[in-house]
Every structure is written in structure tokens, then in C-alpha cells.
Design an enzyme around this catalytic site. Structure first.
Site, PDB file in Angstrom:
ATOM      1  N   THR A   1      -8.123   8.032   9.602  1.00 15.19           N
ATOM      2  CA  THR A   1      -7.668   6.905   8.853  1.00 15.19           C
ATOM      3  C   THR A   1      -7.547   5.722   9.729  1.00 15.19           C
ATOM      4  O   THR A   1      -6.807   4.847   9.313  1.00 15.19           O
ATOM      5  CB  THR A   1      -6.387   7.037   8.279  1.00 15.19           C
TER       6      THR A   1
ATOM      7  N   GLY B   1      -7.987   2.390  11.314  1.00 12.76           N
ATOM      8  CA  GLY B   1      -8.650   0.936  10.699  1.00 12.76           C
ATOM      9  C   GLY B   1      -8.510   0.750   9.361  1.00 12.76           C
ATOM     10  O   GLY B   1      -9.008  -0.104   8.732  1.00 12.76           O
ATOM     11  N   THR B   2      -7.749   1.615   8.414  1.00 11.87           N
ATOM     12  CA  THR B   2      -8.046   1.563   6.966  1.00 11.87           C
ATOM     13  C   THR B   2      -7.382   0.256   6.485  1.00 11.87           C
ATOM     14  O   THR B   2      -7.790  -0.321   5.725  1.00 11.87           O
ATOM     15  CB  THR B   2      -6.956   2.741   6.543  1.00 11.87           C
ATOM     16  N   GLY B   3      -6.150  -0.256   7.324  1.00 14.77           N
ATOM     17  CA  GLY B   3      -5.515  -1.321   6.706  1.00 14.77           C
ATOM     18  C   GLY B   3      -6.433  -2.681   6.977  1.00 14.77           C
ATOM     19  O   GLY B   3      -6.560  -3.444   6.097  1.00 14.77           O
ATOM     20  N   CYS B   4      -7.075  -2.846   8.183  1.00 15.62           N
ATOM     21  CA  CYS B   4      -7.860  -3.793   8.263  1.00 15.62           C
ATOM     22  C   CYS B   4      -9.115  -3.801   7.424  1.00 15.62           C
ATOM     23  O   CYS B   4      -9.361  -5.004   6.908  1.00 15.62           O
ATOM     24  CB  CYS B   4      -8.626  -3.477   9.758  1.00 15.62           C
TER      25      CYS B   4
ATOM     26  N   LYS C   1       0.703  -1.173  -0.045  1.00 13.33           N
ATOM     27  CA  LYS C   1       0.078   0.092  -0.016  1.00 13.33           C
ATOM     28  C   LYS C   1       0.930   1.180   0.028  1.00 13.33           C
ATOM     29  O   LYS C   1       1.928   1.373   0.687  1.00 13.33           O
ATOM     30  CB  LYS C   1      -1.021  -0.015   1.312  1.00 13.33           C
TER      31      LYS C   1
END
Length: 269
Positions: free
Chosen positions: A206, A208-211, A174
Site C-alpha cells: 500500500t 503511495g496510496t495517499g499520493c 480516508k
């Protein structure tokens, strides 16, 4: 036939990341969501105040229960915290022959708290990554997993090659930690590199964006989508979730998990 998606991750009391973000995403993308909780965190938009790992035996019992009755069509891993946990969970996934595994290598929370013990990185490389259909590290996570500095697109490509060689079928590095207003997510399938480009959204919300991105990919795989299509939908989903911010909390606020579907409804009304 309803797709079933499993998340193996930690609980976020603030609701923006972890199990809570994953289940919200599964629901929004119309798959049946299940969970195996690996840790409980005391957490809000300002940071992580405490982490309590779930006993290993209880984590494994959750997985055994799911295998006995609700075999998932796709699963994702998030916060696995320790080497022992990573190796045990990886062993169960392999034993149950659960395919379509999305690995979100959660290491550090938005507020800076470390969510993965130092010795667990080796276990992730050796035990979990070889099972991954897709792995979705950000740039700092890719650096930690590959042990190379990433300063350029050439560096990202080299890191992607290393992660693929470790066993991941598809690598998505990412671009959120990159420089400039144009963000580039790099995809590698062992044969070619693809780029997903988007613009940087000026927001601190932002958490929790990865989850959420990994959960959206998992949901699409559970519905039988191809990996590349699942990644594309995951990107659209998280971009909408960040852009239509909820403005909740005093720190790094959560993303808006219903934004993607609301946009679709508006587009067809």
C-alpha cells in the site's frame, strides 16, 4: 484541449509514492503532468533512509517557470516538509490564482518516518488548507490537523467540520486506518456527509496510496470533472491499484498504477 496537472511534492527513489506516483497517475488518467520537487528522498519499500530538502529558492523557481508557460488546470501538494516551505508555496499558489488545489497532508511514511516537521502543522492549517478545493487526510493526519482523537464516525464528522471551517471546500477523511473489513471514506462539503464504502484488501503493498488517490482526484479536476465525480474516480483508481498488487520489494510494496486502465480495457474488449 489537454488538461494540465501539477504535483508539488517530494521525489521517491523507489517510485511508489511522491512525484513518481503522481506523474504515473496523471499519465494513466490522460492529463499532462508537471512537477515541482520539494525534497529528494532515499527510499524503498523498507522505509525512508534519508531526506534532503530542495532549497526554497529552487522550489519557487520551479513554480515560477510553470506559471510563466504551463499554468495548471489543477494541482496537488504532497510532501512540503517545513513551515517555511508550506508558507512560501501557499503564497505562490494564491498569487498565481491557481484553482482546483488538492491537499494531501503528507506527514508520516508507511514505514513510520516523519515527513513533516512538527511546527509545519500550524502553517498547513493557517496557510495551505484555506486554499484547498479538496483535502484528503487519513485518520492520523486528521487527528494531527484538528487536535481531536478520532475513534468513531461521529469523531470523523467533527474533524471534517473543523477542516472545512479552516477553509477546505471538500474534506475526504480516508478510512484505511479504521477497524474492520469495511472501509468508509467520509466526504464533507460543508452541507452534507457522504460515505464511500469498500472492502479491506489483505495486502501490505500500500505504499503511495495517499499520493495516488490525491493525484487521481487532481487529474479528474484538470479534465473539468466535478469534485464529487473526481473523488469517486479517485477511489475507483486507488482501489484497483491496491487490489491488483505488483508484489514488488520486501516491505510495503507500491500500488499498481496501470490497473485501473487495464480493467477498463478488459471491460470493453
Amino acid at each position: 484541449m489537454v488538461g494540465k496537472a501539477l504535483t508539488i511534492a517530494g521525489s521517491d527513489s523507489g517510485g511508489g509514492a511522491g512525484i513518481q506516483a503522481d506523474l504515473k497517475t496523471f499519465q494513466e488518467l490522460k492529463v499532462y503532468g508537471m512537477s515541482a520537487i520539494t525534497a529528494i528522498t532515499a527510499q524503498n519499500t523498507l522505509g525512508v533512509q534519508a531526506v534532503y530538502p530542495i532549497p526554497l529558492d529552487m522550489v519557487l523557481k520551479q513554480l515560477l517557470s510553470i506559471e510563466a508557460d504551463l499554468k495548471p488546470d489543477a494541482l496537488k501538494t504532497g510532501m512540503l516538509f517545513s513551515s517555511e516551505l508550506i508558507e512560501a508555496v501557499s503564497g505562490q499558489i494564491k498569487s498565481f490564482q491557481w484553482g482546483n488545489v488538492v491537499v494531501d497532508p503528507v506527514m508520516i511514511a508507511k514505514g513510520g518516518s516523519r515527513l513533516l516537521q512538527e511546527d509545519a502543522v500550524r502553517s498547513m492549517r493557517e496557510s495551505l488548507i484555506p486554499l484547498a478545493t479538496v483535502i484528503t487526510p487519513n485518520i492520523p493526519e486528521a487527528e494531527a490537523l484538528t487536535e481531536i482523537p478520532i475513534r468513531s464516525m461521529k469523531d470523523r464528522q467533527q474533524a471534517a467540520r473543523i477542516l472545512h471551517k479552516l477553509g477546505a471546500d471538500f474534506v475526504v477523511i480516508k478510512g484505511g486506518h479504521g477497524n474492520g473489513n469495511e472501509l468508509i471514506d467520509l466526504i464533507y462539503d460543508g452541507d452534507r456527509f457522504l460515505e464511500m464504502k469498500s472492502f479491506r484488501i489483505a495486502t501490505k503493498n500500500t505504499h503511495g496510496t495517499g499520493c495516488t488517490f490525491a493525484a487521481a482526484i487532481t487529474a479528474q479536476l484538470a479534465k473539468g470533472e466535478s469534485v464529487l465525480d473526481a473523488i469517486q474516480i479517485g477511489k475507483q483508481y486507488i482501489h484497483a491499484a491496491i487490489e491488483d498488487s505488483l508484489q514488488i520489494g520486501s516491505g510495503h510494496g507500491p500500488t499498481n498504477h496501470w490497473a485501473f486502465q487495464h480493467r477498463r480495457v478488459r471491460a470493453h474488449s
